[in-house]
Design an enzyme around this catalytic site. Structure first.
Site, PDB file in Angstrom:
ATOM      1  N   GLN A 109       0.849  -1.192   0.000  1.00 54.95           N
ATOM      2  CA  GLN A 109       0.000   0.000   0.000  1.00 54.95           C
ATOM      3  C   GLN A 109       0.886   1.244   0.000  1.00 54.95           C
ATOM      4  OE1 GLN A 109      -2.145   1.881   3.414  1.00 54.95           O
ATOM      5  NE2 GLN A 109      -3.979   1.067   2.384  1.00 54.95           N
ATOM      6  N   TYR A 192      -5.843  11.124   3.953  1.00 54.91           N
ATOM      7  CA  TYR A 192      -4.450  11.349   3.588  1.00 54.91           C
ATOM      8  C   TYR A 192      -4.397  12.132   2.271  1.00 54.91           C
ATOM      9  CZ  TYR A 192      -3.622   8.301   7.510  1.00 54.91           C
ATOM     10  OH  TYR A 192      -3.620   7.771   8.780  1.00 54.91           O
ATOM     11  N   GLY A 371      -9.450  -6.347   9.309  1.00 51.38           N
ATOM     12  CA  GLY A 371      -8.357  -5.660   9.974  1.00 51.38           C
ATOM     13  C   GLY A 371      -8.091  -6.218  11.353  1.00 51.38           C
TER      14      GLY A 371
END
Length: 424
Positions: A109, A192, A371
């Protein structure tokens, strides 16, 4: 919720999936999980290697690396790894080689913090560059634990030429190839840098990178293009979080839908290997500064509204006329001969194995991204397949930090496998 048994659960999660020109052994994807363990800083280490190998051995189909920074930045997480130089690529290669030995695929990523870095963090100082953002608009909140007083975010310096950002992602993509990854994922979610450009509350530019929906989407699409130039579409994915909230982004609902309808339509036209949609989660949202009970995010059914752009499904189209939000598809290179399968749709966001299996069985998604369950269950897929109860005793205080007096491995590689309940 009672634990399901092997006979009633996960027959669909366990089915292999063609992903571009690759084959996933199952449809269980490990999410990108920033864990702050690349000590001393930015270079993956032997503890990171042990952590990823545990999860490859535990049956994961596709591991998405923790966010790997494409440039040196002062993160709230001072020991996040990078992927901008040869030393980092060599360190990642040890991990990808070992993950492959145990049958899992691994994508890197690619992550750029943008305005949520801090100029006083050692890595930002070492970079010798100001904190960048689309516009000079500070994100509220933040908690830089390693700085005196734990300050929040600062007003960023507007990026003078966003094409430099595109080149930084291109360089990181090349480093990821040297590191032996199977592909890369563009992180365009969670507030982000790419997400900051998408959102008009953080992007108030008046040049070709701001203003209209098309302009605000430009940076993400141009970054995706260069990743495809380096890797080909069959080895590139993208993460998108329309519900937002994280790191102080979030537009009114109509603006959100129009922006992400356009963005995902253009993404789809480039035929990447997959799109990872993150569902809205209140626990990832943040309150608006000075407004009690008002949150930045946009609660809506992300999978139902945007999923059909990537993976058309009749039941997902009943209540929304997505066509009214779509712009014309962006013409792109003819990559069809290189991408051997359609773009796959992944979903992320507080999924249970039961819900994930149902979504796959109904053809709504192709794979599920987990996750926290992967944090506390290094053998998650094996447990799911055999109906072994998941470990629910997962300590969130160890996600990003280590309690005083504890080893770095605590809460990272110390969660046990289901000994005596699973075959070797």
């Amino acid at each position: 919720m009672p634990h399901a048994t092997k006979s009633s659960l996960t027959s669909h999660l366990s089915v292999p999936l063609a992903l571009g020109d690759l084959s996933m052994r199952n449809r269980n994807v490990m999410a990108s999980l920033t864990r702050n363990r690349s000590v001393p800083t930015n270079v993956p280490n032997d503890l990171n290697l042990e952590y990823y190998v545990q999860r490859a051995k535990g049956g994961c189909g596709l591991i998405l690396s923790e966010g790997a920074l494409v440039v040196q930045q002062g993160s709230e997480y001072p020991h996040a790894p990078g992927i901008w130089n040869e030393e980092q690529a060599r360190a990642w290669q040890k991990i990808t080689d070992a993950v492959h030995e145990h049958g899992a695929l691994m994508f890197c990523q690619l992550w750029h913090l943008g305005r949520v870095a801090h100029p006083d963090m050692p890595e930002q100082k070492a970079a010798g560059k100001p904190v960048p953002g689309p516009s000079a608009i500070k994100a509220s909140g933040g908690k830089f634990r390693d700085l005196p007083g734990q300050p929040g975010h600062v007003v960023p310096t507007p990026v003078e030429d966003p094409w430099t950002i595109v080149e930084e992602f291109k360089n990181a993509a090349k480093m990821a190839q040297k590191a032996g990854f199977d592909g890369v994922e563009l992180h365009s979610a969670n507030g982000y840098l790419i997400h900051q450009f998408l959102d008009h509350t953080s992007n108030q530019r008046t040049d070709m990178w701001g203003g209209s929906i098309e302009n605000r989407c430009r940076l993400g699409l141009e970054c995706l293009k260069v990743l495809i130039e380096v890797w080909g579409p069959a080895r590139v994915g993208i993460k998108v979080n329309p519900g937002a909230g994280c790191n102080d982004v979030g537009m009114p609902f109509p603006d959100t839908v129009r922006t992400f309808m356009h963005y995902l339509t253009q993404v789809s036209a480039m035929k990447p290997a997959y799109v990872q949609l993150v569902r809205y989660l209140r626990k990832m949202d943040v309150p608006v500064e000075g407004m009690d009970g008002v949150f930045r995010g946009v609660p809506h059914d992300v999978l139902r509204i945007y999923g059909p752009i990537i993976k058309p499904h009749p039941s997902a189209l009943e209540e929304h006329d997505e066509a009214t939000y779509r712009g014309p598809a962006m013409p792109g290179p003819e990559f069809d001969s290189k991408n051997l399968t359609p773009t796959r749709l992944f979903v992320n966001g507080d999924l249970t194995p039961e819900e994930a299996d149902k979504l796959v069985a109904e053809g709504i998604v192709d794979a599920a991204v987990f996750g926290v369950p992967w944090i506390g269950n290094p053998d998650l897929q094996k447990r799911i397949e055999r109906g072994v109860p998941l470990n629910r005793d997962i300590d969130p205080t160890t996600f990003y930090t280590v309690p005083e007096g504890k080893d770095l491995s605590f809460g990272y590689t110390t969660y046990p496998e289901a000994k005596g309940q699973l075959p070797n």
